[in-house]
Design an enzyme around this catalytic site. Structure first.
Site, PDB file in Angstrom:
ATOM      1  CE  LYS A 270       0.692  -1.859 -65.953  1.00  0.00           C
ATOM      2  NZ  LYS A 270       0.036  -3.109 -65.552  1.00  0.00           N
TER       3      LYS A 270
ATOM      4  NE  ARG B  97      -5.121  -0.315 -66.127  1.00  0.00           N
ATOM      5  CZ  ARG B  97      -4.049  -0.191 -65.338  1.00  0.00           C
ATOM      6  NH1 ARG B  97      -3.291   0.869 -65.405  1.00  0.00           N
ATOM      7  NH2 ARG B  97      -3.740  -1.139 -64.487  1.00  0.00           N
TER       8      ARG B  97
ATOM      9  NE  ARG C  66       0.532  -4.824 -55.987  1.00  0.00           N
ATOM     10  CZ  ARG C  66       0.400  -4.279 -57.192  1.00  0.00           C
ATOM     11  NH1 ARG C  66       1.431  -3.750 -57.810  1.00  0.00           N
ATOM     12  NH2 ARG C  66      -0.769  -4.285 -57.804  1.00  0.00           N
TER      13      ARG C  66
ATOM     14  NE  ARG D  80      -2.453  -1.601 -55.581  1.00  0.00           N
ATOM     15  CZ  ARG D  80      -1.993  -1.490 -56.817  1.00  0.00           C
ATOM     16  NH1 ARG D  80      -0.729  -1.169 -57.027  1.00  0.00           N
ATOM     17  NH2 ARG D  80      -2.792  -1.685 -57.836  1.00  0.00           N
TER      18      ARG D  80
ATOM     19  NE  ARG E 107      -6.194  -4.739 -60.199  1.00  0.00           N
ATOM     20  CZ  ARG E 107      -5.254  -4.977 -59.290  1.00  0.00           C
ATOM     21  NH1 ARG E 107      -5.545  -5.568 -58.144  1.00  0.00           N
ATOM     22  NH2 ARG E 107      -4.011  -4.626 -59.515  1.00  0.00           N
TER      23      ARG E 107
HETATM   24  P1  B4P Z   1       3.855  -4.227 -60.345  1.00  0.00           P
HETATM   25  O1  B4P Z   1       5.092  -3.823 -61.082  1.00  0.00           O
HETATM   26  O2  B4P Z   1       3.544  -3.421 -59.138  1.00  0.00           O
HETATM   27  O3  B4P Z   1       2.526  -4.305 -61.224  1.00  0.00           O
HETATM   28  P2  B4P Z   1       1.779  -3.288 -62.139  1.00  0.00           P
HETATM   29  O4  B4P Z   1       1.690  -4.008 -63.442  1.00  0.00           O
HETATM   30  O5  B4P Z   1       2.424  -1.937 -62.131  1.00  0.00           O
HETATM   31  O6  B4P Z   1       0.365  -3.116 -61.342  1.00  0.00           O
HETATM   32  P3  B4P Z   1      -1.179  -2.815 -61.596  1.00  0.00           P
HETATM   33  O7  B4P Z   1      -1.533  -2.897 -63.044  1.00  0.00           O
HETATM   34  O8  B4P Z   1      -1.893  -3.703 -60.648  1.00  0.00           O
HETATM   35  O9  B4P Z   1      -1.476  -1.397 -61.014  1.00  0.00           O
HETATM   36  P4  B4P Z   1      -1.875   0.058 -61.470  1.00  0.00           P
HETATM   37  O10 B4P Z   1      -1.328   0.829 -60.338  1.00  0.00           O
HETATM   38  O11 B4P Z   1      -1.423   0.418 -62.829  1.00  0.00           O
HETATM   39  O12 B4P Z   1       4.063  -5.748 -59.980  1.00  0.00           O
HETATM   40  C1  B4P Z   1       3.132  -6.477 -59.216  1.00  0.00           C
HETATM   41  C2  B4P Z   1       3.822  -7.399 -58.224  1.00  0.00           C
HETATM   42  O13 B4P Z   1       4.644  -8.351 -58.887  1.00  0.00           O
HETATM   43  C3  B4P Z   1       4.740  -6.637 -57.260  1.00  0.00           C
HETATM   44  O14 B4P Z   1       4.484  -7.080 -55.972  1.00  0.00           O
HETATM   45  C4  B4P Z   1       6.152  -6.990 -57.708  1.00  0.00           C
HETATM   46  O15 B4P Z   1       7.065  -7.068 -56.635  1.00  0.00           O
HETATM   47  C5  B4P Z   1       5.980  -8.360 -58.368  1.00  0.00           C
HETATM   48  N1  B4P Z   1       6.904  -8.573 -59.504  1.00  0.00           N
HETATM   49  C6  B4P Z   1       7.223  -7.664 -60.455  1.00  0.00           C
HETATM   50  N2  B4P Z   1       8.106  -8.216 -61.349  1.00  0.00           N
HETATM   51  C7  B4P Z   1       8.312  -9.521 -60.939  1.00  0.00           C
HETATM   52  C8  B4P Z   1       9.094 -10.616 -61.439  1.00  0.00           C
HETATM   53  N3  B4P Z   1       9.869 -10.507 -62.542  1.00  0.00           N
HETATM   54  N4  B4P Z   1       9.029 -11.800 -60.790  1.00  0.00           N
HETATM   55  C9  B4P Z   1       8.282 -11.947 -59.674  1.00  0.00           C
HETATM   56  N5  B4P Z   1       7.523 -10.940 -59.136  1.00  0.00           N
HETATM   57  C10 B4P Z   1       7.537  -9.747 -59.761  1.00  0.00           C
HETATM   58  O16 B4P Z   1      -3.494   0.112 -61.491  1.00  0.00           O
HETATM   59  C11 B4P Z   1      -4.348  -0.023 -60.366  1.00  0.00           C
HETATM   60  C12 B4P Z   1      -5.824   0.353 -60.690  1.00  0.00           C
HETATM   61  O17 B4P Z   1      -5.923   1.780 -61.003  1.00  0.00           O
HETATM   62  C13 B4P Z   1      -6.471  -0.315 -61.903  1.00  0.00           C
HETATM   63  O18 B4P Z   1      -7.035  -1.578 -61.602  1.00  0.00           O
HETATM   64  C14 B4P Z   1      -7.579   0.726 -62.309  1.00  0.00           C
HETATM   65  O19 B4P Z   1      -8.733   0.632 -61.496  1.00  0.00           O
HETATM   66  C15 B4P Z   1      -6.921   2.064 -62.009  1.00  0.00           C
HETATM   67  N6  B4P Z   1      -6.258   2.637 -63.212  1.00  0.00           N
HETATM   68  C16 B4P Z   1      -4.901   2.830 -63.356  1.00  0.00           C
HETATM   69  N7  B4P Z   1      -4.636   3.385 -64.559  1.00  0.00           N
HETATM   70  C17 B4P Z   1      -5.833   3.525 -65.215  1.00  0.00           C
HETATM   71  C18 B4P Z   1      -6.203   4.031 -66.496  1.00  0.00           C
HETATM   72  N8  B4P Z   1      -5.282   4.484 -67.369  1.00  0.00           N
HETATM   73  N9  B4P Z   1      -7.525   4.039 -66.839  1.00  0.00           N
HETATM   74  C19 B4P Z   1      -8.450   3.611 -65.980  1.00  0.00           C
HETATM   75  N10 B4P Z   1      -8.175   3.110 -64.740  1.00  0.00           N
HETATM   76  C20 B4P Z   1      -6.870   3.071 -64.348  1.00  0.00           C
END
Ligand code: B4P
Length: 198
Positions: free
Chosen positions: A14, A89, A128, A134, A145
Site C-alpha cells: 500500500k 481498518r 523490511r 521497524r 498483524r
Molecule cells: P509496504 O508498501 O510498506 O506495506 P504496507 O502495506 O503499506 O504496510 P503495513 O500495513 O505494514 O503498515 P502500516 O504503516 O499501514 O510494503 C511492505 C514491503 O514490501 C516493503 O518493504 C516494500 O519494499 C515491499 N514491496 C512492496 N511492493 C512489492 C512488490 N511488488 N514486490 C516485492 N516487494 C514489494 O501499519 C502499521 C501499524 O500501524 C499497524 O499494524 C497498526 O498497529 C497501526 N495502524 C495503522 N493504521 C491503522 C488503523 N487505521 N487503525 C488501527 N491501527 C492502525
C-alpha cells in the site's frame, strides 16, 4: 474530488503504490501508519498510547485513528483527491469515514484491494524489518498483524463490496506492473497530472 482507499494486508504494498499514485496524480496521501509512527517518534501522549498496540501487532483503538483522520481532512479542504492508505481498518472506521466525507459533500469512489499470499507478505515484512529496523516488522508481530487483518480488516472490503466499490488487483509482480493495473481502475475516474512529479 476523488477519494480512493488503497487496501490490503500488512506488507501488500500500500505504501509503495501510494508513492507512485501521489507522483502521478497529485493526490493527498493519508497513511494512518505514517501518522501514528510520527506521533510515536515525537513521543506525544497519543504516540505513547499507540506504540503499545503497534508493538503488539494490534490495531490502535478506532477513536484514536478516526480523530487523526478528521483533523487531517479539516486541514486540507482544497485537496483534489485523497488516497486513504491503511485506513479504514475496521468496519467502524469505514462507517465513520463515510460520515465524515458526507459532511464534506463527497464520498469514497473506489477501494482497490491488493491481493498477496501470506507467505509473500511475511517474506517482505521480515526483509523490511532487517533494512528499516521497524519495531513491528518481526516474526511474532507480523503473524499477529495478519490475524488482526483477517478478523477485523478483511470485513471492510466486504462492506465496500456491498456498495459496489471493491476492485481487486494482484499485488505480486513488479511494482510497475502492479501500478499499471491500479491505473487501469483509476482511469475510469481521474486523469494523471500532465507533468507528474519525479
Ligand atoms: P509496504 O508498501 O510498506 O506495506 P504496507 O502495506 O503499506 O504496510 P503495513 O500495513 O505494514 O503498515 P502500516 O504503516 O499501514 O510494503 C511492505 C514491503 O514490501 C516493503 O518493504 C516494500 O519494499 C515491499 N514491496 C512492496 N511492493 C512489492 C512488490 N511488488 N514486490 C516485492 N516487494 C514489494 O501499519 C502499521 C501499524 O500501524 C499497524 O499494524 C497498526 O498497529 C497501526 N495502524 C495503522 N493504521 C491503522 C488503523 N487505521 N487503525 C488501527 N491501527 C492502525
Amino acid at each position: 474530488m476523488f477519494n480512493l482507499i488503497l487496501f490490503g494486508p500488512p506488507g501488500s504494498g500500500k505504501g509503495t503504490q501510494s508513492d507512485l499514485l501521489i507522483q502521478t496524480y497529485g493526490f493527498l496521501h493519508l497513511s494512518t501508519g505514517e501518522l501514528l509512527r510520527d506521533e510515536v517518534n515525537r513521543k506525544t501522549p497519543l504516540g505513547i498510547e499507540a506504540q503499545m498496540f503497534m508493538d503488539e501487532g494490534q490495531l490502535v483503538p478506532d477513536e484514536v485513528v478516526i480523530g487523526m483522520i478528521d483533523s487531517k481532512l479539516n486541514n486540507n479542504p482544497a485537496a483534489k483527491g485523497i488516497i486513504f492508505d491503511g485506513f479504514p481498518r475496521t468496519v467502524a472506521q469505514a462507517k465513520a469515514l463515510d460520515k465524515l466525507l458526507e459532511l464534506k459533500h463527497t464520498k469514497i469512489h473506489t477501494l482497490v484491494a491488493l491481493d498477496v499470499p501470506e507467505e509473500e507478505l511475511k517474506k517482505r515484512l521480515l526483509q523490511r524489518g532487517k533494512e528499516s529496523g521497524r519495531s513491528d516488522d518481526n516474526e511474532v508481530t507480523i503473524t499477529k498483524r495478519i490475524t488482526e487483518y483477517k478478523n477485523k480488516t478483511q470485513p471492510v472490503a466486504d462492506y465496500y463490496d456491498q456498495h459496489g466499490k471493491l476492485e481487486s488487483v494482484m499485488g505480486v509482480g513488479s511494482i510497475e506492473d502492479i501500478f499499471h493495473n491500479i491505473q487501469k481502475v483509476l482511469e475510469r475516474y481521474v486523469a494523471p497530472l500532465k507533468n507528474p512529479a519525479s
